[in-house]
Design a protein around this motif. Structure first.
Motif, PDB file in Angstrom:
ATOM      1  N   PRO A  19       0.839  -1.204   0.000  1.00  0.00           N
ATOM      2  CA  PRO A  19       0.000   0.000   0.000  1.00  0.00           C
ATOM      3  C   PRO A  19       0.874   1.256   0.000  1.00  0.00           C
ATOM      4  O   PRO A  19       1.919   1.295   0.652  1.00  0.00           O
ATOM      5  CB  PRO A  19      -0.800  -0.103   1.293  1.00  0.00           C
ATOM      6  CG  PRO A  19      -0.827  -1.565   1.597  1.00  0.00           C
ATOM      7  CD  PRO A  19       0.501  -2.080   1.127  1.00  0.00           C
ATOM      8  N   VAL A  20       0.436   2.266  -0.733  1.00  0.00           N
ATOM      9  CA  VAL A  20       1.210   3.499  -0.857  1.00  0.00           C
ATOM     10  C   VAL A  20       1.500   4.105   0.511  1.00  0.00           C
ATOM     11  O   VAL A  20       2.592   4.608   0.758  1.00  0.00           O
ATOM     12  CB  VAL A  20       0.485   4.511  -1.776  1.00  0.00           C
ATOM     13  CG1 VAL A  20       1.126   5.888  -1.708  1.00  0.00           C
ATOM     14  CG2 VAL A  20       0.484   3.994  -3.207  1.00  0.00           C
ATOM     15  N   GLY A  21       0.549   4.038   1.443  1.00  0.00           N
ATOM     16  CA  GLY A  21       0.724   4.665   2.752  1.00  0.00           C
ATOM     17  C   GLY A  21       1.586   3.899   3.728  1.00  0.00           C
ATOM     18  O   GLY A  21       1.869   4.390   4.819  1.00  0.00           O
ATOM     19  N   GLN A  22       2.020   2.697   3.384  1.00  0.00           N
ATOM     20  CA  GLN A  22       2.852   1.917   4.298  1.00  0.00           C
ATOM     21  C   GLN A  22       4.320   2.039   3.932  1.00  0.00           C
ATOM     22  O   GLN A  22       4.680   2.142   2.766  1.00  0.00           O
ATOM     23  CB  GLN A  22       2.450   0.437   4.266  1.00  0.00           C
ATOM     24  CG  GLN A  22       1.135   0.170   4.924  1.00  0.00           C
ATOM     25  CD  GLN A  22       0.826  -1.321   4.985  1.00  0.00           C
ATOM     26  OE1 GLN A  22       1.623  -2.151   4.609  1.00  0.00           O
ATOM     27  NE2 GLN A  22      -0.365  -1.638   5.476  1.00  0.00           N
ATOM     28  N   ASN A  23       5.162   1.982   4.959  1.00  0.00           N
ATOM     29  CA  ASN A  23       6.615   2.035   4.799  1.00  0.00           C
ATOM     30  C   ASN A  23       7.041   3.356   4.162  1.00  0.00           C
ATOM     31  O   ASN A  23       6.269   4.286   4.046  1.00  0.00           O
ATOM     32  CB  ASN A  23       7.140   0.824   4.030  1.00  0.00           C
ATOM     33  CG  ASN A  23       6.854  -0.463   4.789  1.00  0.00           C
ATOM     34  OD1 ASN A  23       6.960  -0.510   6.002  1.00  0.00           O
ATOM     35  ND2 ASN A  23       6.443  -1.489   4.076  1.00  0.00           N
TER      36      ASN A  23
END
Length: 136
Positions: A73-77
């Motif tokens: 997901p774009v919002g992770q890491n």
């Protein structure tokens, strides 16, 4: 002359494509969980018949498949971490596509993207366009 695979066989080749470290799904997912990632799936195929250059239409037909490989997901890491992961899967996917034997000629393009949308979640991953043709 090689026989043109059916659309069913063409789709099946991608539903069973083995990419190292990636879960292959048979159809586009309705949703993805962290445990499902990275995941690869085929979209809808295309078929085309070009201009008849010889008496054999098998050489003029092409089959095309679009694939998505969602990695994170774009919002992770971090952006760098996601970018690096996707580059690694690009190599693994390229190896798998290079091993396809369903047609005599397989062409593909693989693009890194950060806009694969599944169930209102956007993923980093790969968008792939594969074209096959039986030419000699």
């Amino acid at each position: 002359m090689a026989t043109m695979p059916t659309n069913t066989a063409w789709v099946a080749a991608f539903q069973t494509l083995s990419v190292n470290g990636v879960k292959t799904l048979r159809t586009p997912p309705l949703s993805l969980g962290t445990a499902d990632l990275p995941a690869l799936w085929p979209e809808l195929p295309e078929v085309a018949l070009g201009r008849l250059l010889v008496s054999c239409t098998n050489e003029n037909k092409t089959r095309r498949m679009f694939l998505h490989l969602a990695v994170e997901p774009v919002g992770q890491n971090t952006q760098k971490g996601n970018y690096d992961k996707v580059v690694g899967y690009m190599d693994a996917l390229e190896t798998a596509l290079g091993a396809l034997t369903i047609m005599n000629r397989i062409e593909y393009s693989i693009a890194m993207v950060a806009d694969i949308l599944v169930a209102k979640t956007t993923y980093w991953g790969l968008r792939v366009d594969v074209t096959g043709q039986n030419v000699f």
